[in-house]
Write a protein that holds these residues in place. Structure first.
Motif, PDB file in Angstrom:
ATOM      1  N   GLY A 152      -2.011 -31.662 -42.034  1.00 24.05           N
ATOM      2  CA  GLY A 152      -2.911 -31.301 -40.953  1.00 24.05           C
ATOM      3  C   GLY A 152      -2.186 -31.137 -39.634  1.00 24.05           C
ATOM      4  N   ARG A 153      -1.266 -32.056 -39.341  1.00 20.34           N
ATOM      5  CA  ARG A 153      -0.488 -31.959 -38.101  1.00 20.34           C
ATOM      6  C   ARG A 153       0.386 -30.709 -38.134  1.00 20.34           C
ATOM      7  N   ALA A 154       0.985 -30.419 -39.279  1.00 18.86           N
ATOM      8  CA  ALA A 154       1.828 -29.220 -39.389  1.00 18.86           C
ATOM      9  C   ALA A 154       0.994 -27.965 -39.144  1.00 18.86           C
ATOM     10  N   LEU A 155      -0.223 -27.935 -39.685  1.00 19.27           N
ATOM     11  CA  LEU A 155      -1.087 -26.773 -39.464  1.00 19.27           C
ATOM     12  C   LEU A 155      -1.516 -26.678 -38.003  1.00 19.27           C
ATOM     13  N   ARG A 156      -1.822 -27.813 -37.385  1.00 16.79           N
ATOM     14  CA  ARG A 156      -2.254 -27.789 -35.989  1.00 16.79           C
ATOM     15  C   ARG A 156      -1.136 -27.363 -35.046  1.00 16.79           C
ATOM     16  N   ARG A 157       0.107 -27.507 -35.458  1.00 16.99           N
ATOM     17  CA  ARG A 157       1.240 -27.089 -34.620  1.00 16.99           C
ATOM     18  C   ARG A 157       1.440 -25.579 -34.647  1.00 16.99           C
ATOM     19  N   MET A 158       0.800 -24.914 -35.599  1.00 18.45           N
ATOM     20  CA  MET A 158       0.936 -23.463 -35.695  1.00 18.45           C
ATOM     21  C   MET A 158       0.030 -22.793 -34.672  1.00 18.45           C
ATOM     22  N   PRO A 159       0.443 -21.625 -34.211  1.00 10.93           N
ATOM     23  CA  PRO A 159      -0.461 -20.853 -33.355  1.00 10.93           C
ATOM     24  C   PRO A 159      -1.743 -20.530 -34.141  1.00 10.93           C
ATOM     25  N   PRO A 160      -2.858 -20.373 -33.452  1.00 13.77           N
ATOM     26  CA  PRO A 160      -4.141 -20.165 -34.145  1.00 13.77           C
ATOM     27  C   PRO A 160      -4.141 -19.017 -35.148  1.00 13.77           C
ATOM     28  N   ARG A 161      -3.588 -17.876 -34.799  1.00 17.11           N
ATOM     29  CA  ARG A 161      -3.586 -16.735 -35.734  1.00 17.11           C
ATOM     30  C   ARG A 161      -2.765 -17.052 -36.984  1.00 17.11           C
ATOM     31  N   GLN A 162      -1.634 -17.698 -36.799  1.00 18.08           N
ATOM     32  CA  GLN A 162      -0.779 -18.066 -37.928  1.00 18.08           C
ATOM     33  C   GLN A 162      -1.507 -19.031 -38.854  1.00 18.08           C
ATOM     34  N   ARG A 163      -2.156 -20.026 -38.262  1.00 18.84           N
ATOM     35  CA  ARG A 163      -2.918 -21.005 -39.035  1.00 18.84           C
ATOM     36  C   ARG A 163      -4.073 -20.320 -39.765  1.00 18.84           C
ATOM     37  N   GLN A 164      -4.750 -19.394 -39.090  1.00 25.25           N
ATOM     38  CA  GLN A 164      -5.861 -18.685 -39.706  1.00 25.25           C
ATOM     39  C   GLN A 164      -5.386 -17.869 -40.904  1.00 25.25           C
ATOM     40  N   CYS A 165      -4.304 -17.139 -40.743  1.00 27.19           N
ATOM     41  CA  CYS A 165      -3.775 -16.328 -41.847  1.00 27.19           C
ATOM     42  C   CYS A 165      -3.364 -17.207 -43.023  1.00 27.19           C
TER      43      CYS A 165
END
Length: 166
Positions: free
Chosen positions: A101-114
């Protein structure tokens, strides 16, 4: 879409969409809120939903946009508070554990969404591109960067207060 069809659509997809938004946002209650808000908005346009990308994709996109808008408001609020005081301390995960979860939250929103649409929702690159209105090349770039960040996080588990030795 009739009221009965909408009710069936809601029943069939609310849990899946909440799970998908949970992965995208990292906050289960936030995911529930934005999915419910997106369904409220979908109810108002239920007659046109079938002509869009698909009712589930439309609700997921609206929910994601709501989450991003809320996230931006929270970040602005946190920045304002950080100018006044130190941020609260976080215990984080147990030593030796990977915090996805922390790794995903560190991603920019578009990257996380994709990444969430591709890996969790099991959409193809083309479907992710259509839903996010990005080119397939941009989606592939976001996925490549997301994989690299996740691999880095998996290779180096979180250790609170410890130095990493190789």
């Amino acid at each position: 879409m009739t009221e009965e069809e909408f009710a069936e659509f809601y029943t069939r997809s609310v849990h899946r969409l909440t799970g998908q938004l949970y992965v995208m946002t990292g906050d289960f209650h936030e995911a529930q809120d934005v999915v419910q808000e997106a369904f409220v908005r979908a109810w108002g346009r239920r007659g046109r939903l079938e002509r869009d990308l698909g009712p589930e994709a439309w609700v997921r996109t609206v929910a994601w946009r709501l989450a991003v808008s809320r996230w931006r408001r929270v970040v602005r609020g946190q920045r304002a508070w950080s100018r006044r005081t130190d941020p609260p301390a976080s215990d984080g995960p147990e030593p030796g554990m990977v915090d996805v979860g922390r790794a995903l939250r560190r991603m920019p929103p578009r990257q996380r969404q994709c990444a969430a649409l591709f890996y969790v929702c099991d959409l193809s690159v083309e479907q992710v591109a259509a839903e996010t209105r990005l080119s397939t090349g941009t989606v592939k770039t976001h996925l490549s960067r997301a994989r690299a960040k996740l691999a880095d996080s998996l290779d180096r588990p979180s250790h609170s207060g410890e130095s990493s030795e190789v």
